[in-house]
Motif scaffolding. Structure first.
Motif, PDB file in Angstrom:
ATOM      1  N   GLU A  58      50.028  10.908 -28.759  1.00  0.00           N
ATOM      2  CA  GLU A  58      49.034   9.833 -28.855  1.00  0.00           C
ATOM      3  C   GLU A  58      49.505   8.724 -29.790  1.00  0.00           C
ATOM      4  O   GLU A  58      49.341   7.532 -29.506  1.00  0.00           O
ATOM      5  N   GLN A  59      50.119   9.119 -30.913  1.00  0.00           N
ATOM      6  CA  GLN A  59      50.622   8.135 -31.865  1.00  0.00           C
ATOM      7  C   GLN A  59      51.800   7.362 -31.283  1.00  0.00           C
ATOM      8  O   GLN A  59      51.935   6.149 -31.483  1.00  0.00           O
ATOM      9  N   VAL A  60      52.659   8.060 -30.549  1.00  0.00           N
ATOM     10  CA  VAL A  60      53.809   7.407 -29.918  1.00  0.00           C
ATOM     11  C   VAL A  60      53.342   6.341 -28.928  1.00  0.00           C
ATOM     12  O   VAL A  60      53.857   5.217 -28.914  1.00  0.00           O
ATOM     13  N   VAL A  61      52.355   6.685 -28.107  1.00  0.00           N
ATOM     14  CA  VAL A  61      51.833   5.733 -27.117  1.00  0.00           C
ATOM     15  C   VAL A  61      51.251   4.505 -27.819  1.00  0.00           C
ATOM     16  O   VAL A  61      51.489   3.360 -27.411  1.00  0.00           O
ATOM     17  N   GLN A  62      50.508   4.740 -28.886  1.00  0.00           N
ATOM     18  CA  GLN A  62      49.898   3.636 -29.633  1.00  0.00           C
ATOM     19  C   GLN A  62      50.969   2.734 -30.248  1.00  0.00           C
ATOM     20  O   GLN A  62      50.891   1.498 -30.155  1.00  0.00           O
ATOM     21  N   ASP A  63      51.978   3.346 -30.864  1.00  0.00           N
ATOM     22  CA  ASP A  63      53.026   2.557 -31.516  1.00  0.00           C
ATOM     23  C   ASP A  63      53.920   1.851 -30.499  1.00  0.00           C
ATOM     24  O   ASP A  63      54.419   0.750 -30.761  1.00  0.00           O
ATOM     25  N   LEU A  64      54.125   2.473 -29.339  1.00  0.00           N
ATOM     26  CA  LEU A  64      54.912   1.823 -28.288  1.00  0.00           C
ATOM     27  C   LEU A  64      54.195   0.572 -27.781  1.00  0.00           C
ATOM     28  O   LEU A  64      54.827  -0.457 -27.512  1.00  0.00           O
ATOM     29  N   ALA A  65      52.876   0.655 -27.676  1.00  0.00           N
ATOM     30  CA  ALA A  65      52.100  -0.513 -27.248  1.00  0.00           C
ATOM     31  C   ALA A  65      52.249  -1.654 -28.258  1.00  0.00           C
ATOM     32  O   ALA A  65      52.399  -2.825 -27.878  1.00  0.00           O
TER      33      ALA A  65
END
Length: 333
Positions: A58-65
């Motif tokens: 979830e954190q990876v997806v947020q930071d990738l965005a």
């Protein structure tokens, strides 16, 4: 947690040594500014120093965005070369070292990408519509279906497996035909094409196209003509214009000092090393521990020596931190 510097990308910027605040008004995004060297600058943010491969999904997806948002925001004003997601260094001084070490490479890529945009194209078909057409047009499939139907409920499992194999082969051939037709129609408008992996049975095409900005309209015209020629049997999705993610993403290569120290110890080298001292030490130890003339234990030691040599060879050539063009796991056309 220790703070570090997150690197989004590199831009060409006049007066680059004066930090530029990008004024991105989003509370989820730390302050975005530039760290410059000569006429290029890294677009960065202060962030807690972390390893992105250890974060929750979830954190990876947020930071990738956030990563993509900042790069695409910068693209509105500058030519930008993206940095691979998750690239961090410890301090601004390392950003400067990265730019200094990689100036020639980065400047060359920025020049090549100036005035260019990426468009990503995904094409899908609906299997529920495609399968009946293939069944009608493929004699092997048609005959096997008729054979199974004639047997009513007595068709064997082998018959059904063979039918499935016929259908799979026919679908693969049809996918290839569509792929080639799409590529043939769109490739002439682009300067480069990156073909990505196909995911699922309904996706038949997935590629990135690098276009000179004036060619974007011509690309859409070619896509419209292609759609009409295929009689809308395929659904196209276009994403972009984008920064050149598929063609010019840069990876921050960085050694930690502990790995350098360990490699020096393995090769019995002092703190100050050169390419020659590393090479000489390697040749001496490799001769002593070569697996062709020694025990299994020496074979393991030989592997350690090789790894240490590769590490120090890279370090003496490039230093602790340097840029490298990231190789995406896809094909190039």
């Amino acid at each position: 947690m220790t703070n570090g510097i997150y690197i989004y990308g590199v831009i060409k910027l006049s007066n680059s040594q004066e930090p530029q605040n990008f004024g991105i008004d989003n509370p989820a995004i730390p302050r975005v500014f530039t760290v410059g060297f000569q006429d290029i600058a890294a677009v960065v943010s202060p962030r807690p120093l972390m390893r992105y491969d250890s974060l929750e999904q979830e954190q990876v997806v947020q930071d990738l965005a956030i990563h993509n948002f900042v790069i695409e925001k910068a693209m509105e004003r500058f030519t930008i070369v993206p940095i691979k997601f998750g690239s961090m260094v410890e301090a601004e001084a390392e950003v400067t070292e990265f730019l200094t070490k990689g100036y020639t490479l980065l400047h060359e890529i920025l020049k090549r990408m100036e005035g260019h945009r990426e468009l990503d194209v995904v094409a899908r078909w609906e299997l529920s519509k495609v399968l009946p057409i293939i069944s009608r047009e493929n004699s092997q499939i048609r005959e096997k279906q008729q054979e199974i139907a004639a047997k009513a409920g007595n068709a064997s499992m082998e018959d059904k497996i063979i039918l499935g194999q016929y259908i799979e082969r026919a679908l693969t051939a049809e996918k290839t035909r569509y792929h080639q037709a799409i590529l043939q129609a769109l490739q002439p408008v682009a300067e480069e094409v990156g073909v990505h992996d196909i995911a699922g049975d309904e996706m038949i095409f997935n590629a990135a196209f690098l276009l000179a900005t004036p060619a974007v309209d011509a690309f859409y015209h070619a896509l419209d003509a292609l759609d009409q020629s295929l009689e809308s049997s395929v659904n196209f999705r276009v994403v972009g214009p984008l920064p050149p993610y598929s063609f010019a993403t840069i990876e921050v290569k960085r050694f930690d000092r502990a790995s350098i120290d360990e490699a020096r110890e393995i090769l019995h080298l002092p703190v100050d090393i050169t390419a020659k001292t590393v090479r000489d030490a390697y040749h001496q130890l490799a001769k002593e521990h070569h697996p062709d003339t020694n025990s299994e234990e020496d074979s393991r030691e030989f592997q350690r020596i090789n790894t240490a040599y590769t590490t120090l060879q890279d370090f003496t050539e490039n230093g602790l931190i340097y840029p490298q063009v990231y190789q995406w796991p896809n094909e190039r056309e």
